[in-house]
Scaffold this motif. Structure first.
Motif, short mmCIF file in Angstrom:
data_model
loop_
_atom_site.label_atom_id
_atom_site.label_comp_id
_atom_site.label_asym_id
_atom_site.label_seq_id
_atom_site.Cartn_x
_atom_site.Cartn_y
_atom_site.Cartn_z
N ASP A 175 18.10 -46.61 -26.43
CA ASP A 175 19.10 -46.14 -25.29
C ASP A 175 20.25 -46.56 -25.53
N GLU A 176 20.64 -47.67 -26.14
CA GLU A 176 22.11 -47.98 -26.68
C GLU A 176 22.68 -47.29 -27.67
N VAL A 177 21.68 -46.91 -28.66
CA VAL A 177 22.39 -45.96 -29.62
C VAL A 177 22.32 -44.52 -29.25
N ALA A 178 21.70 -44.02 -28.47
CA ALA A 178 21.82 -42.86 -27.93
C ALA A 178 23.40 -42.79 -27.20
N LEU A 179 23.29 -43.92 -26.33
CA LEU A 179 24.85 -43.83 -25.59
C LEU A 179 25.90 -43.58 -26.68
N ALA A 180 25.63 -44.55 -27.53
CA ALA A 180 26.87 -44.65 -28.74
C ALA A 180 26.98 -43.49 -29.14
N ALA A 181 25.96 -42.58 -29.56
CA ALA A 181 26.24 -41.28 -30.24
C ALA A 181 26.71 -40.17 -29.11
N LEU A 182 26.43 -40.41 -28.05
CA LEU A 182 26.82 -39.57 -26.95
C LEU A 182 28.62 -39.96 -26.95
N GLU A 183 28.99 -41.01 -26.79
CA GLU A 183 30.44 -41.31 -26.70
C GLU A 183 31.03 -40.94 -27.98
N ASP A 191 21.32 -33.48 -24.31
CA ASP A 191 20.38 -34.11 -24.98
C ASP A 191 19.91 -35.37 -24.37
N MET A 192 20.68 -36.22 -23.71
CA MET A 192 20.09 -37.44 -23.40
C MET A 192 18.65 -37.46 -22.40
N ALA A 193 18.64 -36.42 -21.69
CA ALA A 193 17.35 -36.40 -20.86
C ALA A 193 16.32 -36.22 -21.69
N ARG A 194 16.36 -35.35 -22.79
CA ARG A 194 15.26 -35.21 -23.72
C ARG A 194 15.20 -36.43 -24.53
N LEU A 195 15.87 -37.13 -24.98
CA LEU A 195 15.76 -38.44 -25.73
C LEU A 195 15.23 -39.38 -24.71
N THR A 196 15.53 -39.37 -23.66
CA THR A 196 14.96 -40.35 -22.53
C THR A 196 13.43 -39.84 -22.38
#
Length: 212
Positions: A175-183, A191-196
């Motif tokens: 989750d932390e890596v995904a958020l960093a990539a989003l930022e 894409d966040m919902a799909r990753l979750t």
């Protein structure tokens, strides 16, 4: 982003996001994310920060640790550097026993009852680190737990680790890596919902077409 390791991994391109063209794990599971922690070794500044964080995490959570054991092959270098920082002995567990010499599965001197922490580069299904801990326990080690760089945080892996009475502390989560990539604009907000959804249940592949 509060997690410096998550920022560092995305900055050096160690985390690859491909939700529309999933990566395939050895287990056959399709994943929208692939984390290549070997790239840490070729980025000296990030390498220093990650290895220091590993050493600090070991001491904070397992202060009685007497030995580090790396997982083959990706965990070996990280275990060696963290052990050097801590002034501790280090060894590693092979993926399979040698077919020559003494036929070792465990490399390095391991004394019965030695308080040991396993260093793993990443945890996906949990299978490899569970096998490593089992081998060490059967050899007489007192395995205190695991410190890993990255964990996908799947419910299945967490269940398996819990059932085997294995604690794990990771420097960074999926989750932390995904958020960093989003930022950093590396992925879209959609894409966040799909990753979750993937993280919650990797066996359910409905997330793959959800963004099309």
């Amino acid at each position: 982003m509060d997690n410096p390791t998550a920022n560092a991994l995305t900055e050096i391109g160690a985390v690859f996001f491909r939700p529309d063209e999933p990566f395939i794990w050895a287990s056959g599971i399709k994943s929208p994310v692939y984390c290549d922690n070997r790239l840490i070794l070729t980025a000296p500044t990030v390498r220093f920060e990650v290895e220091k964080a590993l050493a600090e995490t070991v001491m904070r959570n397992y202060p009685e640790c007497e030995m580090l054991m790396g997982t083959a092959t990706a965990g070996i270098a990280h275990a060696a550097i963290a052990a050097h920082i801590l002034g501790l002995p280090m060894g590693y567990v092979r993926g399979a026993a040698k077919d020559h010499g003494r036929g070792n599965r465990i490399e390095g001197r391991l004394d019965p009852g030695q308080k040991t922490v396993v260093i793993e580069d990443l945890i996906s299904t949990g299978g490899s680190v569970i096998e490593t801990v089992d081998i060490l326990r059967k050899a007489g080690a007192d395995v205190l737990g695991v410190v890993s760089i990255f964990t996908y945080g799947t419910k299945e892996a967490e269940r398996r680790l819990r059932e085997e009475n294995i604690s794990n502390f990771s420097l960074v989560t999926f989750d932390e890596v995904a958020l960093a990539a989003l930022e950093k604009g590396q992925i879209k907000k959609s894409d966040m919902a799909r990753l979750t959804a993937f993280r919650d249940d990797p066996s359910d592949e409905s997330w793959i077409g959800a963004g099309v």
